[in-house]
Motif scaffolding. Sequence first.
Motif, PDB file in Angstrom:
ATOM      1  N   ARG A  20       0.841  -1.214   0.000  1.00 36.70           N
ATOM      2  CA  ARG A  20       0.000   0.000   0.000  1.00 36.70           C
ATOM      3  C   ARG A  20       0.869   1.254   0.000  1.00 36.70           C
ATOM      4  N   PHE A  21       2.010   1.220   0.690  1.00 36.29           N
ATOM      5  CA  PHE A  21       2.918   2.366   0.648  1.00 36.29           C
ATOM      6  C   PHE A  21       3.434   2.582  -0.775  1.00 36.29           C
ATOM      7  N   ILE A  22       3.846   1.493  -1.418  1.00 44.43           N
ATOM      8  CA  ILE A  22       4.343   1.603  -2.796  1.00 44.43           C
ATOM      9  C   ILE A  22       3.251   2.110  -3.718  1.00 44.43           C
ATOM     10  N   ALA A  23       2.032   1.563  -3.558  1.00 42.19           N
ATOM     11  CA  ALA A  23       0.916   2.008  -4.406  1.00 42.19           C
ATOM     12  C   ALA A  23       0.653   3.489  -4.222  1.00 42.19           C
ATOM     13  N   THR A  24       0.754   3.979  -2.982  1.00 47.37           N
ATOM     14  CA  THR A  24       0.549   5.411  -2.727  1.00 47.37           C
ATOM     15  C   THR A  24       1.619   6.236  -3.426  1.00 47.37           C
ATOM     16  N   MET A  25       2.863   5.845  -3.276  1.00 55.41           N
ATOM     17  CA  MET A  25       3.944   6.595  -3.914  1.00 55.41           C
ATOM     18  C   MET A  25       3.802   6.578  -5.441  1.00 55.41           C
ATOM     19  N   THR A  31      -6.365   8.776  -3.299  1.00 52.41           N
ATOM     20  CA  THR A  31      -5.670  10.065  -3.228  1.00 52.41           C
ATOM     21  C   THR A  31      -4.277   9.799  -2.689  1.00 52.41           C
ATOM     22  N   PHE A  32      -3.452  10.828  -2.735  1.00 52.91           N
ATOM     23  CA  PHE A  32      -2.088  10.655  -2.247  1.00 52.91           C
ATOM     24  C   PHE A  32      -2.026  10.630  -0.723  1.00 52.91           C
ATOM     25  N   SER A  33      -3.141  10.877  -0.058  1.00 54.06           N
ATOM     26  CA  SER A  33      -3.175  10.928   1.402  1.00 54.06           C
ATOM     27  C   SER A  33      -3.893   9.721   2.006  1.00 54.06           C
ATOM     28  N   THR A  34      -3.983   8.615   1.264  1.00 53.77           N
ATOM     29  CA  THR A  34      -4.629   7.420   1.795  1.00 53.77           C
ATOM     30  C   THR A  34      -4.033   6.184   1.152  1.00 53.77           C
ATOM     31  N   PHE A  35      -4.136   5.071   1.862  1.00 54.69           N
ATOM     32  CA  PHE A  35      -3.756   3.778   1.306  1.00 54.69           C
ATOM     33  C   PHE A  35      -4.931   3.109   0.588  1.00 54.69           C
ATOM     34  N   SER A  36      -6.120   3.685   0.713  1.00 54.07           N
ATOM     35  CA  SER A  36      -7.332   3.057   0.177  1.00 54.07           C
ATOM     36  C   SER A  36      -7.432   3.204  -1.328  1.00 54.07           C
ATOM     37  N   ASP A  37      -8.061   2.199  -1.945  1.00 47.67           N
ATOM     38  CA  ASP A  37      -8.476   2.291  -3.342  1.00 47.67           C
ATOM     39  C   ASP A  37      -9.731   1.437  -3.495  1.00 47.67           C
ATOM     40  N   ALA A  38     -10.093   1.111  -4.704  1.00 50.32           N
ATOM     41  CA  ALA A  38     -11.332   0.369  -4.941  1.00 50.32           C
ATOM     42  C   ALA A  38     -11.300  -1.020  -4.319  1.00 50.32           C
ATOM     43  N   LYS A  67       5.463   7.664   7.384  1.00 49.48           N
ATOM     44  CA  LYS A  67       6.300   8.075   6.252  1.00 49.48           C
ATOM     45  C   LYS A  67       5.440   8.586   5.097  1.00 49.48           C
ATOM     46  N   ALA A  68       4.379   7.816   4.770  1.00 42.37           N
ATOM     47  CA  ALA A  68       3.520   8.191   3.645  1.00 42.37           C
ATOM     48  C   ALA A  68       2.785   9.496   3.914  1.00 42.37           C
ATOM     49  N   ARG A  69       2.263   9.652   5.139  1.00 44.25           N
ATOM     50  CA  ARG A  69       1.498  10.872   5.440  1.00 44.25           C
ATOM     51  C   ARG A  69       2.404  12.102   5.509  1.00 44.25           C
ATOM     52  N   PHE A  70       3.632  11.927   5.961  1.00 43.85           N
ATOM     53  CA  PHE A  70       4.543  13.067   5.917  1.00 43.85           C
ATOM     54  C   PHE A  70       4.804  13.496   4.473  1.00 43.85           C
ATOM     55  N   LEU A  71       5.075  12.520   3.608  1.00 45.71           N
ATOM     56  CA  LEU A  71       5.366  12.842   2.214  1.00 45.71           C
ATOM     57  C   LEU A  71       4.161  13.454   1.515  1.00 45.71           C
ATOM     58  N   SER A  72       2.949  13.131   1.987  1.00 46.94           N
ATOM     59  CA  SER A  72       1.750  13.713   1.377  1.00 46.94           C
ATOM     60  C   SER A  72       1.378  15.049   2.004  1.00 46.94           C
ATOM     61  N   GLY A  73       2.051  15.422   3.110  1.00 39.78           N
ATOM     62  CA  GLY A  73       1.742  16.674   3.780  1.00 39.78           C
ATOM     63  C   GLY A  73       0.620  16.563   4.791  1.00 39.78           C
ATOM     64  N   ALA A 223       8.175   7.405  -7.987  1.00 41.51           N
ATOM     65  CA  ALA A 223       7.061   7.899  -7.175  1.00 41.51           C
ATOM     66  C   ALA A 223       6.213   8.865  -7.985  1.00 41.51           C
ATOM     67  N   GLU A 224       5.437   8.320  -8.957  1.00 38.87           N
ATOM     68  CA  GLU A 224       4.613   9.180  -9.810  1.00 38.87           C
ATOM     69  C   GLU A 224       3.559   9.933  -9.008  1.00 38.87           C
ATOM     70  N   GLY A 225       3.050   9.304  -7.939  1.00 40.60           N
ATOM     71  CA  GLY A 225       2.059   9.980  -7.107  1.00 40.60           C
ATOM     72  C   GLY A 225       2.637  11.201  -6.438  1.00 40.60           C
ATOM     73  N   LYS A 226       3.858  11.108  -5.962  1.00 39.33           N
ATOM     74  CA  LYS A 226       4.514  12.257  -5.328  1.00 39.33           C
ATOM     75  C   LYS A 226       4.785  13.349  -6.354  1.00 39.33           C
ATOM     76  N   VAL A 227       5.165  12.944  -7.565  1.00 38.71           N
ATOM     77  CA  VAL A 227       5.413  13.930  -8.624  1.00 38.71           C
ATOM     78  C   VAL A 227       4.133  14.697  -8.936  1.00 38.71           C
ATOM     79  N   ARG A 228       3.017  13.967  -9.055  1.00 44.24           N
ATOM     80  CA  ARG A 228       1.746  14.655  -9.352  1.00 44.24           C
ATOM     81  C   ARG A 228       1.362  15.598  -8.218  1.00 44.24           C
ATOM     82  N   GLN A 229       1.631  15.208  -6.959  1.00 45.07           N
ATOM     83  CA  GLN A 229       1.327  16.104  -5.850  1.00 45.07           C
ATOM     84  C   GLN A 229       2.148  17.390  -5.956  1.00 45.07           C
ATOM     85  N   LEU A 230       3.448  17.238  -6.254  1.00 46.49           N
ATOM     86  CA  LEU A 230       4.294  18.429  -6.411  1.00 46.49           C
ATOM     87  C   LEU A 230       3.762  19.325  -7.526  1.00 46.49           C
ATOM     88  N   GLU A 231       3.350  18.723  -8.618  1.00 45.57           N
ATOM     89  CA  GLU A 231       2.868  19.514  -9.753  1.00 45.57           C
ATOM     90  C   GLU A 231       1.533  20.181  -9.435  1.00 45.57           C
TER      91      GLU A 231
END
Length: 807
Positions: A20-25, A31-38, A67-73, A223-231
Amino acid sequence: DFARGPKYGDAAHIIVSQQRFIATMQGRTATFSTFSDAHFDEATFEGQLTGDRMSLTNVWHWILKLKARFLSGSYAEALAAADKAKPLLSAVALMLELLDYFYYTALTVAACYENASADDQSKWRDLLTAHREQLREWAENNPPTFADKHALVSAEISRLERRDADAMRLYEDAIRSAREHGFVQNEGLAHELAARFYASRGFKTIAHAYLRNAKSCYLRWGAEGKVRQLEEIHPQLREDHAPPSPTATFGATVEQLDIGAVVKASQAISGEIVLDRLIETLMTIALEHAGAERGLLILLRGDTLLIEAEAQTDHKTVEVKLRQSTVTPAELPESILHTVIRTRQSVILDDASTQNPFSADEYIRQKRARSILCLPLMKQAKLVGTLYLENNLAPHVFTPARLAVLNLLSSQAAISLENTRLYRDLQEREAKIRRLVDSNVIGIVMTDFEGRILEANDAFLEMTGFDREDLASGRIRWTEMTPAEWSDVSQRAVAQLRAAGSCEPFEKEYFRKDGSRVPVLVGAAAFEGRDEGVSYVLDLTERKRAQEALQKAEAELAHVTRVTTVGALTAAIAHEIKQPIAATVTNASAGMHWLSAQPPDLEEARQAFGRIIRDGNRAAEVIGRIRSLVKKMPPRREPLDINQVVLEVSAMIQGELQRNRVQLQTQLARDLPEVLGDRVQLQQMILNLILNAVEAMSGVADRPRELVVGSGASDSDVFVEVRDSGPGLDATNLGRLFDSFYTTKPNGMGMGLSISRSIVEAHGGRLVATQNVPHGAVFRFTLPTGGREVSTSSSSAAEQRSANASR
């Protein structure tokens, strides 16, 4: 699926948390602030992290969430995760996850500090200081792994303390250290926090440069998810198309890739944990996505490069052949392979038929290859292997987009290859343990510290008389199987397990199902992070029987030795008894004479009868001493005057000394302190030493046969020495003198000195032999005085042997 089995539920939860951490990254969650998906609900999963789970399972998840929540803010959620992880940290005391806790908790607190209450700021100042000091200690011991983390936390503290010059330097230190040691994600994070710092100080252009570098690092991390958050936060980053950094190995941006295809391929690779299937999947995906005709997977096995697989395609199917062979010039261009291994960078030849740095390679000249690509498989800064691909039909096959896909997949492949190796090692270790358990050579039982028996092999059940039904019912507990007198030993072992993870082997007993007892030797080790462990139990029944038989044999041998010794003194004993008997007859005749006189001389008769009584007592004493030596009696410790013991033995052997023309001198010190000992055992030992000396001097004809028995005191010991003027000791065999069955006598058994040493050691003393000057030998033994206790640890075995010697 394997890990979800009944035996590995906790391991499955750990793997899910990592996935789930990898999927988030990677941006594959809602969303980038959760481990949840469908297909995954974070709250439901966390509801399963209860107290009956392994502490390691729970703390691993909370640290990954921190770690994940810090990286997501999402700093409030990060702090909550840190609070949940903190009481469970002992489970990861020796793991790198502990580093993540200290690192990301400090960064989260630093991010929240300026908007916190005064109370929180006061508490957090202490936390930041403590975490920085822990990171500093680690960094001093291992700079490559920890220096960038310590530098970044220190930079954040300097930012809060408005020490801007220090903060600038420390941000750069963190970036440089992370880059040099292959921590691309930490390099990206250091760039991002530096950008935030410069933006807060009004340096927008510098901040933007750091953000571009952060985006580049996160792209290389995958970490495409982190890149999209930055953008999303910094839209201007979408307009940047900066050239790749010198360490980048592809030129396509995330937007140019088929993200769905990449994710699918990455999941296929990460989902395999069996090495052969992983290699087949990796090679198939690599050829399909790269447009290659042929590929080789080369892995490092120690310092050796081995071709693990070869894949070829006919443009319809991919055929993968597993193999293990050394690299040869006939398989691929070795010059390219060596360059990739040396530089850790990809090598791509758009058209190998044209002039290039590798044109002289024998393979390129002979095979006429066109498109060639060789990528390093890196896990952090460690080279795992290389992936070699070629297409001999067309140039420019490996386009930037395809190369980008392969680089993303190669990172996942390196991780998966390492994981499969670890999994294979785990399987092999598990198989070895299972073979040990099922072989039933030794009893093996898994327990918790409170007394429950969780699992046991047949050997343990047979040893204790229980069966599988008893085990399944939960009715048997090791605490209830332990007799009361062994409870302290068992609890000390549990304390050792809690403190050190293992305990020294110890002896105890178990109650069998039928109420009888079985003696066992137990060694145990604790499972990390749990109040459970495994014990190895050896049945000592046969050993105890053998020991009892040996002790009985030793007792009989000691008794035989004493009887033999007394037998050797037959003539001397007869002489000792004959003298008082003869004197008794003489005095009886004299008494009759004085009574027959007229008038009877009663006074003379009285004196004659007194001498009869004296001589009778003298004969009784001789007989009593012989009986005490010969008969079997249990040992009895009592305060003794060692001089008196020496004199008793001396009186016993006067006849033997006269028969062998030996002159005895006693040099006994006065007022010696008493010793605590067994009179019969000490008499036996002194008698043996004196008779050995007498026999040693039997062949001496050129000098007097002198025997000196002396005593004295030194420190808290008393000593007795037996000196003779015989031929002395053979220096080459001096070390064997006290060994059982070693003898220099033609008819000797070799047990006398061995038994003598056992007796002395059982009394807490020592027996040594040295050369006498100018002739002969000296045997000296020391005994502790009666006020000093004998060390049970050093003399317990000798105590048993000497006890046997008295029976």
